[in-house]
Design an enzyme around this catalytic site. Structure first.
Site, short mmCIF file in Angstrom:
data_model
loop_
_atom_site.label_atom_id
_atom_site.label_comp_id
_atom_site.label_asym_id
_atom_site.label_seq_id
_atom_site.Cartn_x
_atom_site.Cartn_y
_atom_site.Cartn_z
N ASP A 57 -5.36 -6.72 5.10
CA ASP A 57 -4.89 -5.34 4.95
C ASP A 57 -5.00 -4.61 6.28
O ASP A 57 -6.09 -4.50 6.84
CB ASP A 57 -5.76 -4.64 3.88
CG ASP A 57 -5.37 -3.19 3.66
OD1 ASP A 57 -4.25 -2.79 4.04
OD2 ASP A 57 -6.19 -2.45 3.08
N MET A 76 -10.34 -6.74 6.46
CA MET A 76 -9.57 -5.65 7.08
C MET A 76 -9.07 -6.08 8.45
O MET A 76 -9.85 -6.60 9.26
CB MET A 76 -10.44 -4.40 7.22
CG MET A 76 -10.71 -3.66 5.92
SD MET A 76 -9.24 -3.14 5.02
CE MET A 76 -8.49 -1.96 6.16
N SER A 121 0.86 -1.19 0.00
CA SER A 121 0.00 0.00 0.00
C SER A 121 0.90 1.23 0.00
O SER A 121 1.86 1.32 0.77
CB SER A 121 -0.87 0.00 1.26
OG SER A 121 -1.29 1.31 1.54
N MET A 131 -12.50 3.02 -0.09
CA MET A 131 -13.09 3.32 1.22
C MET A 131 -13.97 4.55 1.03
O MET A 131 -13.64 5.67 1.44
CB MET A 131 -11.98 3.53 2.24
CG MET A 131 -11.30 2.23 2.63
SD MET A 131 -9.75 2.45 3.48
CE MET A 131 -8.63 2.55 2.08
N MET A 139 -9.84 7.13 -0.30
CA MET A 139 -10.71 7.49 0.84
C MET A 139 -11.45 8.77 0.53
O MET A 139 -10.87 9.69 -0.05
CB MET A 139 -9.86 7.70 2.10
CG MET A 139 -9.00 6.50 2.47
SD MET A 139 -8.16 6.78 4.02
CE MET A 139 -7.05 5.34 4.06
N ASP A 189 -5.10 3.06 -1.92
CA ASP A 189 -6.15 3.34 -0.93
C ASP A 189 -6.87 4.64 -1.26
O ASP A 189 -6.31 5.73 -1.12
CB ASP A 189 -5.52 3.44 0.47
CG ASP A 189 -5.08 2.08 0.99
OD1 ASP A 189 -5.94 1.19 1.11
OD2 ASP A 189 -3.87 1.91 1.24
N HIS A 212 -1.56 -1.67 -4.23
CA HIS A 212 -2.83 -1.49 -3.51
C HIS A 212 -2.99 0.01 -3.28
O HIS A 212 -2.22 0.62 -2.53
CB HIS A 212 -2.75 -2.27 -2.19
CG HIS A 212 -3.92 -2.13 -1.29
ND1 HIS A 212 -5.00 -2.99 -1.33
CD2 HIS A 212 -4.19 -1.24 -0.29
CE1 HIS A 212 -5.89 -2.65 -0.39
NE2 HIS A 212 -5.42 -1.57 0.24
N GLY A 255 -0.45 2.39 9.47
CA GLY A 255 0.36 2.35 10.67
C GLY A 255 -0.37 1.93 11.94
O GLY A 255 0.13 2.15 13.04
N HIS A 315 -8.55 0.18 -3.40
CA HIS A 315 -9.31 -0.17 -2.19
C HIS A 315 -10.22 1.03 -1.92
O HIS A 315 -9.77 2.06 -1.40
CB HIS A 315 -8.33 -0.44 -1.03
CG HIS A 315 -9.00 -0.70 0.27
ND1 HIS A 315 -8.32 -0.69 1.48
CD2 HIS A 315 -10.30 -0.98 0.58
CE1 HIS A 315 -9.17 -0.96 2.46
NE2 HIS A 315 -10.37 -1.12 1.95
O1 LIG Z 1 -6.58 0.35 3.86
C1 LIG Z 1 -5.72 0.79 4.58
C2 LIG Z 1 -6.07 1.63 5.75
O2 LIG Z 1 -7.43 1.83 5.78
C3 LIG Z 1 -4.26 0.52 4.23
O3 LIG Z 1 -4.19 -0.25 3.07
C4 LIG Z 1 -3.50 -0.18 5.33
O4 LIG Z 1 -3.69 0.38 6.56
C5 LIG Z 1 -2.03 -0.33 4.96
O5 LIG Z 1 -1.18 0.31 5.81
P1 LIG Z 1 -0.44 -0.39 7.05
O6 LIG Z 1 0.21 -1.64 6.56
O7 LIG Z 1 0.53 0.65 7.49
O8 LIG Z 1 -1.49 -0.68 8.08
FE LIG Z 2 -6.13 -0.65 2.02
#
Ligand SMILES: O=C(CO)[C@H](O)[C@H](O)COP(=O)(O)O
Ligand SMILES: [Fe+2]
Length: 223
Positions: free
Chosen positions: A174, A140, A10, A71, A39, A37, A35, A148, A69
């Site tokens: 993820d 998820m 990601s 969101m 949002m 993301d 990937h 993070g 992805h």
């Molecule tokens: O969808 C996500 C957050 O909503 C990210 O893809 C995911 O959090 C990746 O980051 P990390 O590996 O740092 O958690």
């Molecule tokens: Fe993601």
């Protein structure tokens, strides 16, 4: 288990001001796909980027497999623009959607693969009725919205349930996935691995990608 291991970093916590450089570095480090993301500040309390940025990235990186992805609260709204940006797989959350089969059909008609994503609070059994329409299910392992965060080990029950019931299904995890949590994912049956911070924050991303791949392949080769 007749699935392949695929590692899709990601870019969420990478340098988004130089997305193409960050993405190229990940692909050169052994990533199988990217990937991305997306949002909307509504489905999740954060904003990233949308189809205009994905389209620019596609112009710079014509060949890699792009998964978005989504969101977002209205996944139906972005199907055409993402198909136009030559996205390969459109993974959307089922939680805000009233007619999941209709969106699956629209995504397929637009030429993309279908991914169904589940937030941590959503029971896994609910995807059973959509499984024939899905190319992949994303479990998820954090609350969506931020990179993070801490990996939620209890989500592995969902992954195990899916793997037991659908041996050839692509199952993606993820959120908080890295060298210290990959074994739990692999043993539960995940074969598509998203990893953000653990890869983009590493001094040697290729080493991290190798570690993730070895863990998953060990389980796949045993079965
Ligand atoms: O969808 C996500 C957050 O909503 C990210 O893809 C995911 O959090 C990746 O980051 P990390 O590996 O740092 O958690
Ligand atoms: Fe993601």
């Amino acid at each position: 288990m007749s699935v392949k291991c695929k590692i899709g970093p990601s870019v969420l916590n990478a340098d988004l001001s130089d997305l193409s450089e960050a993405s190229t570095k990940l692909l050169d480090s052994g990533a199988d796909y990217l990937h991305l993301d997306v949002m909307d500040g509504h489905f999740v309390p954060n904003l990233t980027f949308g189809h205009p940025v994905v389209k620019c990235l596609r112009n710079k990186i014509p060949k890699a497999f792009f998964e978005t992805h989504m969101m977002v609260s209205k996944p139906e709204q972005w199907i055409e623009p993402m198909a136009d940006a030559k996205v390969d797989q459109y993974t959307f959350h089922i939680e805000p959607v009233s007619d999941v089969p209709s969106i699956c059909r629209q995504v397929k008609e637009a030429g993309m693969k279908v991914g169904l994503a589940l937030k941590p609070g959503t029971g896994v059994e609910v995807v059973a009725k959509y499984i024939d329409m899905a190319d992949m299910v994303l479990i998820m392992t954090v609350e969506p919205g931020f990179g993070g965060q801490k990996f939620m080990t209890n989500m592995m029950d969902k992954v195990r349930w899916l793997r037991e019931n659908y041996p050839s299904l692509d199952i993606e995890v993820d959120g908080g996935v890295g060298p210290s949590t990959i074994d739990a994912c692999a043993q539960a049956g995940a074969n598509m691995i998203v990893s953000g911070t653990a890869v983009t924050g590493a001094t040697d991303p290729s080493q991290v990608i190798k570690t993730l791949r070895n863990s998953v392949e060990k389980v796949i080769n045993k079965s």
